[in-house]
Design a protein around this motif. Structure first.
Motif, PDB file in Angstrom:
ATOM      1  N   THR A   1       0.869  -1.113   0.220  1.00 54.18           N
ATOM      2  CA  THR A   1       0.132   0.442   0.257  1.00 54.18           C
ATOM      3  C   THR A   1       1.107   0.958   0.006  1.00 54.18           C
ATOM      4  N   CYS A   2       0.579   2.400  -0.598  1.00 55.77           N
ATOM      5  CA  CYS A   2       0.845   3.211  -0.507  1.00 55.77           C
ATOM      6  C   CYS A   2       1.381   4.191   0.138  1.00 55.77           C
ATOM      7  N   GLU A   3       2.431   4.780   0.790  1.00 55.36           N
ATOM      8  CA  GLU A   3       3.078   5.341   1.783  1.00 55.36           C
ATOM      9  C   GLU A   3       2.607   6.282   2.810  1.00 55.36           C
ATOM     10  N   ARG A   4       1.682   6.749   1.151  1.00 55.41           N
ATOM     11  CA  ARG A   4       1.534   8.693   1.465  1.00 55.41           C
ATOM     12  C   ARG A   4      -0.172   8.303   2.002  1.00 55.41           C
ATOM     13  N   CYS A   5      -0.743   7.786   0.732  1.00 55.93           N
ATOM     14  CA  CYS A   5      -2.421   7.952   0.283  1.00 55.93           C
ATOM     15  C   CYS A   5      -2.992   7.069   0.830  1.00 55.93           C
ATOM     16  N   GLY A   6      -2.147   5.863   1.165  1.00 53.05           N
ATOM     17  CA  GLY A   6      -2.829   4.018   1.417  1.00 53.05           C
ATOM     18  C   GLY A   6      -3.490   3.245   0.829  1.00 53.05           C
TER      19      GLY A   6
ATOM     20  N   LEU B   1       6.052   4.070  -2.511  1.00 51.12           N
ATOM     21  CA  LEU B   1       4.953   4.954  -3.284  1.00 51.12           C
ATOM     22  C   LEU B   1       3.658   4.632  -4.490  1.00 51.12           C
ATOM     23  N   CYS B   2       2.414   4.807  -4.656  1.00 53.37           N
ATOM     24  CA  CYS B   2       2.026   4.215  -5.837  1.00 53.37           C
ATOM     25  C   CYS B   2       2.230   5.409  -6.874  1.00 53.37           C
ATOM     26  N   LEU B   3       1.794   5.021  -8.077  1.00 50.19           N
ATOM     27  CA  LEU B   3       2.593   6.037  -9.550  1.00 50.19           C
ATOM     28  C   LEU B   3       2.201   7.235  -9.376  1.00 50.19           C
ATOM     29  N   ASP B   4       0.563   7.592  -9.312  1.00 52.16           N
ATOM     30  CA  ASP B   4      -0.054   8.891  -8.752  1.00 52.16           C
ATOM     31  C   ASP B   4       0.820   9.790  -7.557  1.00 52.16           C
ATOM     32  N   CYS B   5       1.540   9.254  -6.084  1.00 55.72           N
ATOM     33  CA  CYS B   5       2.201  10.205  -5.872  1.00 55.72           C
ATOM     34  C   CYS B   5       3.881   9.827  -6.048  1.00 55.72           C
ATOM     35  N   LYS B   6       3.917   8.878  -6.344  1.00 56.17           N
ATOM     36  CA  LYS B   6       4.912   9.222  -7.136  1.00 56.17           C
ATOM     37  C   LYS B   6       5.446  10.548  -8.104  1.00 56.17           C
TER      38      LYS B   6
END
Ligand code: ZN
Length: 85
Positions: A52-57, A73-78
């Protein structure tokens, strides 16, 4: 082979050594970043949050995990992070 050629070779080697040193330092930093990311990824496995993404979950895309097992991070957050930098 003359003595002069030997001297030229020494100068060439000195230049290459300087370049290698800078390249090595840059690679060293990249590896350190990777180790930090991997350590955090391992920590997330221990916590049960891996994948799971460290930022948005949100869940990180499976293909991304396969390609980058240490991705935090997921691609969006990255992408957002890279734009900020
Ligand atoms: Zn995210």
């Amino acid at each position: 082979m003359t003595g002069e050629v030997g001297i030229d070779d020494d100068f060439a080697d000195a230049g290459t050594a300087t370049f290698d040193r800078e390249r090595d330092l840059s690679i060293r930093n990249n590896i350190r970043d990777l180790i930090e990311q991997m350590t955090r990824a391992i920590g997330r496995i221990d916590e049960g949050n891996y994948g799971t993404c460290e930022r948005c979950g949100n869940p990180i895309d499976r293909k991304r995990i396969d390609a980058l097992p240490h991705a935090l991070l997921c691609l969006d957050c990255k992408r957002r992070e890279e734009r900020v930098r």
